[in-house]
Design a protein around this motif. Structure first.
Motif: not given
Length: 730
Positions: A225-247
């Protein structure tokens, strides 16, 4: 594990990996080839998920998801936009793996198969309709089922197209599932088992152990749970930031392109207008030679790109904008040359600069004329002065559509890689971390709750049999735990042997001490051995019969058996005159004889002070002090009754009396075995605990063996405290 076993195990792992790779490649090729086949035949089907679903059913999550992913990579060579639809293929593969894991994809469970088809239809037909609509807008085929639904009365084109695609996809997915189930049925169960992807980095576990290891409870939060929570959080943050910058970058690039377009249009218009003729054009317009030709050129320029909305030429003076050229559009009629108009509201911030004939930056506005970008390009006369401005408006509306397409594509790609990365990391976490750690914990916990040597050795073998080979710190931990477990078992064995030696020495010392005590009354010492043997026989039979189960534990039996020889230790303080008196004891002398119980307790209490944690000494004290108490309360030294008498003393009372009865004394012949048993039987419920007496009587064979083994070796000159001079029980 032998080297041969290790080599065989590694070979199995390599074969499994090759099988998995083969499933991925085969699944993606089946998807590609079936799609090409039905497309070439002109069938209204896709069948582009058969391979990935089959890979999921036969191999599990990893083969299915990667087969779907690879399918879209292959399709990208002919259709680059197909990568956006990869998320649909991957989701379908994941759903198939989940249903197969739950054992729901079975023709004997038609309701679950229908549910599976429905889910695939919603993914393929539902999301498969919304995704291209978001990317490129709704494409409506006049010959599709959607068109037929419109003809049937559904006025909403989007809804009609969606329903039509769902109907078509339901047919496609039904055929797909039928094909998959048919192939699955043709493959024998043993082969299907070998095709399953086994990503574990250790020896295979049975189904129950695997389930326990994968679902072990934690005090708070599991590592998974800890690792997957960190992964999901990191992927969501990375995806959001990358999408915003790309947009933002995409919007800036699109805006720059429109700026370049409008600047080019304004420049071309400015270059084709003679600055020296501006005043003539304002005053006489069409009567001036070349005016009509210039206007025609501007019309051609405006029609050169759909994004160009307006082209006009103004001479901006103090009283307003004097129209030089203005072009009609479908939505707006042109102003006449010479008309004076107010400066556009979007250009008001630049009014002073425009009146001064200076260049200004492109203006972006969103008003009644729409979302536009406007450029005012100066038209210079022969003296280099600004005679007028050629202005062009280019629409920005299409950028909004491009932005929507871009965001949709980005989200589709992000979700695709999110699912793939999530699946891979989940596999690594479960099979490289969680499973090895929990497997070690399961075996290690058995060490903590088991002291049996054979079981401890078996647990070490189980730990070794895990064969964890993650190649990282977990493998180092496993090797350390395995070594520690082996060393611990060896140490436990050494301690056990030492304890056995100490226990033997302790029991020998107890017997020596008891012999010393008994030797004062010229006894051979067999009495203490016989009574100890009788107590063990009684306790064994009581346990078989289920008497006093809460008290009669294995530890209790061992403690009582070991301490039984000390029951008469208090006699060491009794006078030799009394112990060895050949005649009847007086009442006063008998009272002194009875004091041996109190003396015994005092002696053992002194020993307990020195060794307070010895359980057997506490039982020895009970035996020494209470073994002359009677069930009916007529005993000594306390005169207590029933279960108030310690159980060990109640057991010793039977053993002690019986041995006194069957032993030869100077003042009596020994009672026969049967006579002694009858006396015990008669004393049950008065002298003796009836359950203890019952157990002894039912252990007749074992008791007789003890009596026959020791026999009657000598005459006892002691004044027996159980049998008087006439041979009767006191």
């Amino acid at each position: 594990m032998t080297e041969a076993n290790t080599a065989e195990y590694k070979k199995e792992r390599r074969i499994n990996r090759l099988i998995t790779i083969g499933l991925i490649i085969a699944g993606s090729l089946i998807n590609f080839l079936l799609f090409k086949l039905v497309n070439s035949l002109g069938l209204p089907l896709y069948l582009d998920n058969v391979g990935s679903i089959l890979a999921s059913v036969l191999g599990g999550y990893i083969p299915g998801i990667f087969a779907g992913f690879l399918t879209n990579i292959i399709n990208c060579f002919t259709d680059p936009t197909s990568i956006y639809y990869g998320i649909l293929t991957v989701l379908i593969a994941a759903a198939a793996a989940y249903f197969e894991h739950k054992k729901w994809l079975d023709i004997r469970k038609p309701h679950m198969v229908l549910l599976f088809i429905l889910i695939l239809t919603l993914i393929g037909g539902g999301l498969g309709t919304l995704l291209p609509w978001m990317l490129d807008g709704l494409y409506f085929d006049s010959e599709s089922i959607g068109a037929a639904l419109v003809d049937a009365g559904i006025s909403n084109l989007t809804l009609a197209q969606l329903l039509g695609n769902l109907i078509m996809d339901a047919l496609d997915k039904t055929i797909t599932v039928v094909l998959v189930l048919a192939v699955k049925a043709l493959i024998p169960a043993k082969i299907r088992e070998k095709l399953q992807f086994d990503g574990s980095m250790q020896a295979p576990l049975d189904a129950q152990s695997m389930n326990e290891a994968m679902n072990a409870q934690c005090r708070r939060i599991s590592v998974r749970t800890k690792i997957m929570s960190v992964l999901i959080t990191a992927l969501l943050l990375l995806g959001t930031v990358a999408t915003a910058i790309s947009f933002v970058l995409f919007t800036n690039v699109a805006t720059d392109q429109q700026k370049k377009l409008v600047k080019g249009v304004a420049n071309v218009a400015a270059l084709n207008i003679d600055g020296d003729m501006v005043d003539e054009y304002i005053e006489h317009s069409y009567d001036v030679p070349g005016y009509t030709e210039t206007e025609h050129l501007l019309y051609n320029l405006m029609s050169s790109d759909d994004d160009i909305r307006y082209i006009y030429v103004y001479k901006i003076m103090e009283d307003g904008c004097h129209v030089v050229f203005d072009l009609d559009t479908e939505t707006l009629e042109a102003d006449e040359p010479g008309d004076i108009l107010p400066i556009d509201s979007a250009a008001l911030p630049y009014e002073a600069q425009l009146k001064a004939g200076e260049e200004i930056e492109p203006i972006i506005s969103d008003d009644d004329f729409g979302w536009l970008i406007t450029v005012y390009q100066p038209i210079y006369d022969s003296s280099g002065n600004t005679a007028a401005y050629a202005a062009a408006d280019v629409t920005m509306t299409n950028i909004g559509g491009h932005q929507r397409n871009f965001i949709t594509g980005m989200i589709a790609l992000y979700l695709l890689f999110f699912v793939v990365i999530f699946a891979v990391v989940l596999w690594v976490v479960e099979y490289h971390i969680v499973l090895p750690l929990n497997s070690m914990s399961m075996v290690a916990n058995k060490f903590a709750y088991n002291s049996d040597d054979a079981q401890l050795n078996a647990n070490v073998e189980k730990m070794e049999a895990l064969r964890i080979h993650t190649g990282d710190e977990i493998e180092n931990l496993y090797n350390a735990v395995l070594k520690t477990a082996g060393d611990s078992v060896a140490q436990v064995e050494a301690i056990r042997q030492k304890n056995e030696t100490i226990s033997k020495m302790q029991n020998a010392l107890i017997l020596v001490l008891a012999d010393i005590v008994e030797s004062r009354d010229k006894n051979t010492g067999d009495h203490v051995r016989k009574t100890a043997a009788y107590t063990r026989v009684i306790m064994k039979k009581m346990k078989e019969l289920g008497y006093y189960p809460e008290e009669l534990t294995d530890r209790f039996i061992e403690n009582v058996g070991n301490s039984a020889p000390m029951h008469d230790i208090g006699k060491i303080k009794v006078s030799d005159v009394i112990l060895n008196k050949p005649g009847r004891l007086t009442d006063e002398e008998f009272l002194l004889m009875q004091a041996h119980t109190t003396y015994g307790r005092e002696i053992i209490d002194e020993v307990i002070d020195l060794v307070p944690e010895s359980d057997y000494l506490h039982e020895a004290k009970n035996l020494a002090y209470y073994h002359h108490e009677k069930w009916n309360g007529n005993g000594y030294p306390e005169g207590i009754e029933g279960e108030n008498i310690p159980l060990s003393a109640r057991i010793m009372a039977v053993a002690d009396v019986f041995d006194a009865l069957v032993s030869k004394r100077s003042y009596k012949e020994p009672f026969s075995f049967e006579q002694a048993q009858n006396i015990i039987r008669e004393g049950a419920g008065s002298h003796f605990d009836p359950l203890v007496a019952d157990a002894f009587l039912k252990a007749e064979d074992e008791a007789k063996k003890i009596a026959e083994h020791f026999g009657d070796y000598s005459t006892n000159y002691v004044k027996d405290d159980h049998v008087d001079d006439s041979g009767k029980m006191r």
